[in-house]
Design a protein around this motif. Structure first.
Motif, PDB file in Angstrom:
ATOM      1  N   LEU A  35       0.823  -1.207   0.000  1.00 37.77           N
ATOM      2  CA  LEU A  35       0.000   0.000   0.000  1.00 37.77           C
ATOM      3  C   LEU A  35       0.861   1.262   0.000  1.00 37.77           C
ATOM      4  O   LEU A  35       0.646   2.169  -0.813  1.00 37.77           O
ATOM      5  N   SER A  36       1.841   1.335   0.879  1.00 41.07           N
ATOM      6  CA  SER A  36       2.631   2.563   0.999  1.00 41.07           C
ATOM      7  C   SER A  36       3.459   2.835  -0.252  1.00 41.07           C
ATOM      8  O   SER A  36       3.581   3.989  -0.665  1.00 41.07           O
ATOM      9  N   SER A  37       3.999   1.799  -0.892  1.00 38.66           N
ATOM     10  CA  SER A  37       4.773   2.045  -2.115  1.00 38.66           C
ATOM     11  C   SER A  37       3.850   2.524  -3.235  1.00 38.66           C
ATOM     12  O   SER A  37       4.204   3.439  -3.976  1.00 38.66           O
ATOM     13  N   ASN A  38       2.664   1.936  -3.350  1.00 38.38           N
ATOM     14  CA  ASN A  38       1.729   2.402  -4.378  1.00 38.38           C
ATOM     15  C   ASN A  38       1.246   3.819  -4.090  1.00 38.38           C
ATOM     16  O   ASN A  38       1.100   4.628  -5.004  1.00 38.38           O
ATOM     17  N   LEU A  39       0.999   4.144  -2.825  1.00 34.44           N
ATOM     18  CA  LEU A  39       0.573   5.500  -2.477  1.00 34.44           C
ATOM     19  C   LEU A  39       1.652   6.533  -2.798  1.00 34.44           C
ATOM     20  O   LEU A  39       1.356   7.632  -3.270  1.00 34.44           O
ATOM     21  N   PHE A  40       2.899   6.170  -2.544  1.00 36.38           N
ATOM     22  CA  PHE A  40       4.015   7.081  -2.828  1.00 36.38           C
ATOM     23  C   PHE A  40       4.058   7.426  -4.315  1.00 36.38           C
ATOM     24  O   PHE A  40       4.093   8.595  -4.702  1.00 36.38           O
ATOM     25  N   PHE A  41       4.013   6.399  -5.166  1.00 40.36           N
ATOM     26  CA  PHE A  41       4.077   6.642  -6.608  1.00 40.36           C
ATOM     27  C   PHE A  41       2.783   7.228  -7.148  1.00 40.36           C
ATOM     28  O   PHE A  41       2.805   8.016  -8.094  1.00 40.36           O
ATOM     29  N   LEU A  42       1.676   6.889  -6.534  1.00 40.04           N
ATOM     30  CA  LEU A  42       0.406   7.500  -6.918  1.00 40.04           C
ATOM     31  C   LEU A  42       0.444   9.000  -6.636  1.00 40.04           C
ATOM     32  O   LEU A  42      -0.028   9.806  -7.445  1.00 40.04           O
ATOM     33  N   TYR A  43       1.030   9.376  -5.530  1.00 44.51           N
ATOM     34  CA  TYR A  43       1.161  10.795  -5.194  1.00 44.51           C
ATOM     35  C   TYR A  43       2.007  11.514  -6.247  1.00 44.51           C
ATOM     36  O   TYR A  43       1.627  12.585  -6.730  1.00 44.51           O
ATOM     37  N   ILE A  44       3.135  10.930  -6.608  1.00 46.94           N
ATOM     38  CA  ILE A  44       4.034  11.568  -7.577  1.00 46.94           C
ATOM     39  C   ILE A  44       3.350  11.714  -8.936  1.00 46.94           C
ATOM     40  O   ILE A  44       3.261  12.806  -9.490  1.00 46.94           O
ATOM     41  N   PHE A  45       2.871  10.607  -9.494  1.00 49.09           N
ATOM     42  CA  PHE A  45       2.319  10.649 -10.844  1.00 49.09           C
ATOM     43  C   PHE A  45       0.916  11.222 -10.879  1.00 49.09           C
ATOM     44  O   PHE A  45       0.544  11.877 -11.852  1.00 49.09           O
ATOM     45  N   GLY A  46       0.159  10.984  -9.823  1.00 44.04           N
ATOM     46  CA  GLY A  46      -1.162  11.585  -9.750  1.00 44.04           C
ATOM     47  C   GLY A  46      -1.071  13.095  -9.730  1.00 44.04           C
ATOM     48  O   GLY A  46      -1.857  13.792 -10.387  1.00 44.04           O
ATOM     49  N   LYS A  47      -0.116  13.610  -8.999  1.00 49.19           N
ATOM     50  CA  LYS A  47       0.082  15.058  -8.925  1.00 49.19           C
ATOM     51  C   LYS A  47       0.458  15.622 -10.294  1.00 49.19           C
ATOM     52  O   LYS A  47      -0.046  16.664 -10.704  1.00 49.19           O
ATOM     53  N   LEU A  48       1.331  14.918 -11.018  1.00 52.66           N
ATOM     54  CA  LEU A  48       1.723  15.382 -12.348  1.00 52.66           C
ATOM     55  C   LEU A  48       0.539  15.388 -13.313  1.00 52.66           C
ATOM     56  O   LEU A  48       0.341  16.341 -14.066  1.00 52.66           O
ATOM     57  N   VAL A  49      -0.252  14.334 -13.300  1.00 53.20           N
ATOM     58  CA  VAL A  49      -1.420  14.261 -14.177  1.00 53.20           C
ATOM     59  C   VAL A  49      -2.430  15.329 -13.787  1.00 53.20           C
ATOM     60  O   VAL A  49      -2.989  16.024 -14.641  1.00 53.20           O
ATOM     61  N   GLU A  50      -2.666  15.496 -12.485  1.00 53.58           N
ATOM     62  CA  GLU A  50      -3.625  16.495 -12.025  1.00 53.58           C
ATOM     63  C   GLU A  50      -3.189  17.911 -12.400  1.00 53.58           C
ATOM     64  O   GLU A  50      -4.007  18.731 -12.818  1.00 53.58           O
ATOM     65  N   GLU A  51      -1.898  18.217 -12.276  1.00 53.92           N
ATOM     66  CA  GLU A  51      -1.400  19.546 -12.628  1.00 53.92           C
ATOM     67  C   GLU A  51      -1.586  19.839 -14.112  1.00 53.92           C
ATOM     68  O   GLU A  51      -1.872  20.970 -14.490  1.00 53.92           O
ATOM     69  N   GLY A  92      -0.070   3.193 -15.321  1.00 51.89           N
ATOM     70  CA  GLY A  92      -0.848   3.959 -16.283  1.00 51.89           C
ATOM     71  C   GLY A  92      -0.673   5.451 -16.077  1.00 51.89           C
ATOM     72  O   GLY A  92      -0.470   6.205 -17.033  1.00 51.89           O
ATOM     73  N   LEU A  93      -0.726   5.893 -14.823  1.00 55.26           N
ATOM     74  CA  LEU A  93      -0.526   7.315 -14.528  1.00 55.26           C
ATOM     75  C   LEU A  93       0.898   7.747 -14.852  1.00 55.26           C
ATOM     76  O   LEU A  93       1.121   8.879 -15.297  1.00 55.26           O
ATOM     77  N   PHE A  94       1.859   6.853 -14.646  1.00 55.04           N
ATOM     78  CA  PHE A  94       3.248   7.156 -15.022  1.00 55.04           C
ATOM     79  C   PHE A  94       3.323   7.418 -16.526  1.00 55.04           C
ATOM     80  O   PHE A  94       3.895   8.420 -16.966  1.00 55.04           O
TER      81      PHE A  94
END
Length: 188
Positions: A35-51, A92-94
């Motif tokens: 969970l924590s590793s997926n959340l870490f990368f979700l934060y990074i790539f999710g933030k980029l996609v959202e921006e 996918g988000l990456f």
């Protein structure tokens, strides 16, 4: 206290999946490290996609790449497999974040190359570490390995999603231009 059996009903069991498990499995994880590793990368790539594309595009991208990754996994992997985790959606988000950031500016290309190499290595290490630590799913069977099919298919769904959306003309309020519109060269 949460009933573990209720949560396990959300996993994607390849032998006889319920329709909703293709989505719900992307929100379940084998253990805390997973969970924590997926959340870490979700934060990074999710933030980029959202921006670049906005919060609705982020959620839609997560859901579509996660479902797509699970669907391909279900089609390819053996029927005794169990899929769980957000890694397909994260890949996918990456892919989406790389594609929407791409330009011929040397700084952007360098950023993508460095970030891409770092991310692929770290995601694979985290996925392998979480597999080694993971507990049992059902009947004492431990997780057999990392679902590389979900990783690759999640990234592929992200590429297809960006390609499809780049073909659709979008209506924006006066003065607003999306990253995909700039990439298509329709608006300078």
């Amino acid at each position: 206290m949460t009933n573990v059996r209720s949560i396990k009903s959300l996993y994607l069991y390849h032998n006889w999946p319920a329709w909703y498990q293709f989505l719900t499995a992307t929100f379940c994880h084998a253990n805390w490290n997973h969970l924590s590793s997926n959340l870490f990368f979700l934060y990074i790539f999710g933030k980029l996609v959202e921006e670049e594309e906005g919060s609705f595009a982020l959620w839609l991208s997560y859901i579509l790449t996660g479902i797509g990754a699970n669907l391909v996994s279900w089609l390819i992997l053996p029927r005794n497999a169990v899929s769980v985790g957000a890694s397909g959606a994260v890949f996918g988000l990456f892919a989406i974040s790389v594609l929407v950031k791409m330009s011929w500016d040397w700084r952007k290309i360098l950023e993508v190359l460095i970030l891409g190499q770092f991310v692929i290595e770290r995601v694979m290490e985290a996925a392998q570490a979480s597999t080694a630590i993971s507990g049992t799913f059902r009947g004492g069977n431990s997780m057999q390995g990392v679902n590389h099919i979900a990783h690759l298919s999640g990234a592929l769904v992200g590429v297809v999603l960006v390609w499809l959306l780049s073909r659709v003309p979008s209506q924006h309020p006066e003065g607003e231009v999306s990253t995909l519109e700039r990439k298509k060269g329709r608006i300078q």
